[in-house]
Design an enzyme around this catalytic site. Structure first.
Site, PDB file in Angstrom:
ATOM      1  N   PRO A  26       0.859  -1.193   0.000  1.00  0.00           N
ATOM      2  CA  PRO A  26       0.000   0.000   0.000  1.00  0.00           C
ATOM      3  C   PRO A  26       0.895   1.243   0.000  1.00  0.00           C
ATOM      4  O   PRO A  26       1.995   1.217   0.533  1.00  0.00           O
ATOM      5  CB  PRO A  26      -0.784  -0.105   1.310  1.00  0.00           C
ATOM      6  CG  PRO A  26      -0.034  -1.068   2.157  1.00  0.00           C
ATOM      7  CD  PRO A  26       0.791  -1.927   1.251  1.00  0.00           C
ATOM      8  N   GLU A  27       0.458   2.291  -0.646  1.00  0.00           N
ATOM      9  CA  GLU A  27       1.225   3.534  -0.657  1.00  0.00           C
ATOM     10  C   GLU A  27       0.467   4.589   0.142  1.00  0.00           C
ATOM     11  O   GLU A  27      -0.560   4.302   0.752  1.00  0.00           O
ATOM     12  CB  GLU A  27       1.473   3.974  -2.100  1.00  0.00           C
ATOM     13  CG  GLU A  27       2.331   2.926  -2.841  1.00  0.00           C
ATOM     14  CD  GLU A  27       2.891   3.449  -4.152  1.00  0.00           C
ATOM     15  OE1 GLU A  27       3.049   4.670  -4.293  1.00  0.00           O
ATOM     16  OE2 GLU A  27       3.179   2.623  -5.030  1.00  0.00           O
TER      17      GLU A  27
END
Ligand SMILES: [Zn+2]
Length: 283
Positions: A2-3
């Protein structure tokens, strides 16, 4: 991984659903989830039980919930989820840590299929947990300093994408959003940082912030069905990606076929016309 937009989406959910509530019980169902809490499960539980969650904060991909002077720090890793839901819902086999609250309302579950994520309690970490103090501010923080970043990037003498992914320079930018931002500003990922023109770093960071804002509006990117908000819902920004994951599809700007190159054990996606490969690039 995830960013930033996916982690910020989770942070906003925690702000809405758990801030201001007093933790009644903490159950560690799988000790691997708190392996970085060196004092062990009993200490982890004791430091949180009865405490009120005072906020929900983030730097890069790290989240923390201040509890008094301390903080509950979370890193979601590849597959970690912080889910808020009915306390009487059946426990999925991937729930690693469960928190219930004194108000008997919705509970909080740290669920992690691949157990690369982790939780820990950082003593005196309410303002900034010491274990993440070496990570540079992300572009959405007030502490983000463009002049400092511009000088450091030029001095680093590396490729621009390597610089964007370097969490000691700027945090929160991963492979997906780096590729999207570089495509928008028409820079190849291997452009040597010392050959950037004045203002190019600022333009690139403005673009990163724009893309983050667009992704946040759509709840983040759900390349993996495991990236979900606190209600278990996936974002849909992946529909808006222009180059990432689109090898051999036409560039939305010029129609040239998108190219995939191996990069740091992953991939980089570019338009060969909009982002010509530099001579003597740094990969
Ligand atoms: Zn193009």
């Amino acid at each position: 991984m995830p960013e930033l937009p996916e982690v910020e989406t989770v942070r906003r959910g925690l702000e809405q659903f758990v801030v201001g509530r007093r933790i009644e019980t903490v159950e560690v169902l799988h000790p691997r989830a708190i392996r970085r809490h060196e004092a062990g499960p009993a200490d982890f539980i004791a430091r949180l039980t009865g405490k009120t969650i005072d906020g929900a904060r983030r730097r890069g991909k790290y989240l923390w919930l201040p509890v008094g002077e301390d903080a509950l720090l979370a890193h979601l890793g590849m597959s970690g989820q912080l889910l808020v839901g009915p306390a009487d819902a059946p426990l999925s086999p991937h729930v690693r840590v469960r928190f219930t609250f004194a108000d008997n309302g919705l509970d909080l579950r740290f669920t992690d299929q691949r157990t690369f994520g982790h939780l820990l309690v950082s003593a005196d970490g309410a303002e900034l947990p010491s274990v993440i103090a070496h990570i540079a501010p992300d572009p959405l923080e007030d502490a983000f300093d463009l002049a400092w970043l511009t000088a450091r990037i030029a001095a680093r003498r590396t490729g621009i994408k390597r610089a964007l992914l370097d969490q000691s320079l700027v945090s929160g930018i991963g492979n997906i959003y780096a590729d999207e931002a570089l495509w928008r500003v028409k820079l190849h990922f291997a452009r040597p940082t010392e050959r950037l023109r004045p203002g190019q770093v600022g333009g690139l960071m403005d673009t990163v912030v724009d893309i983050f804002a667009e992704a946040l509006k759509e709840g983040g990117t759900s390349f993996d069905s495991l990236y979900v908000n606190v209600n278990g819902e996936s974002g849909y920004f992946d529909r808006s990606l222009n180059v990432y994951g689109r090898a051999s599809e036409p560039c939305p700007r010029c129609g040239t076929l998108i190219r995939r190159d191996p990069f740091m054990n992953r991939s980089s996606y570019t338009c060969p016309s909009c982002q010509p490969r530099p001579r003597n690039g740094r990969w």
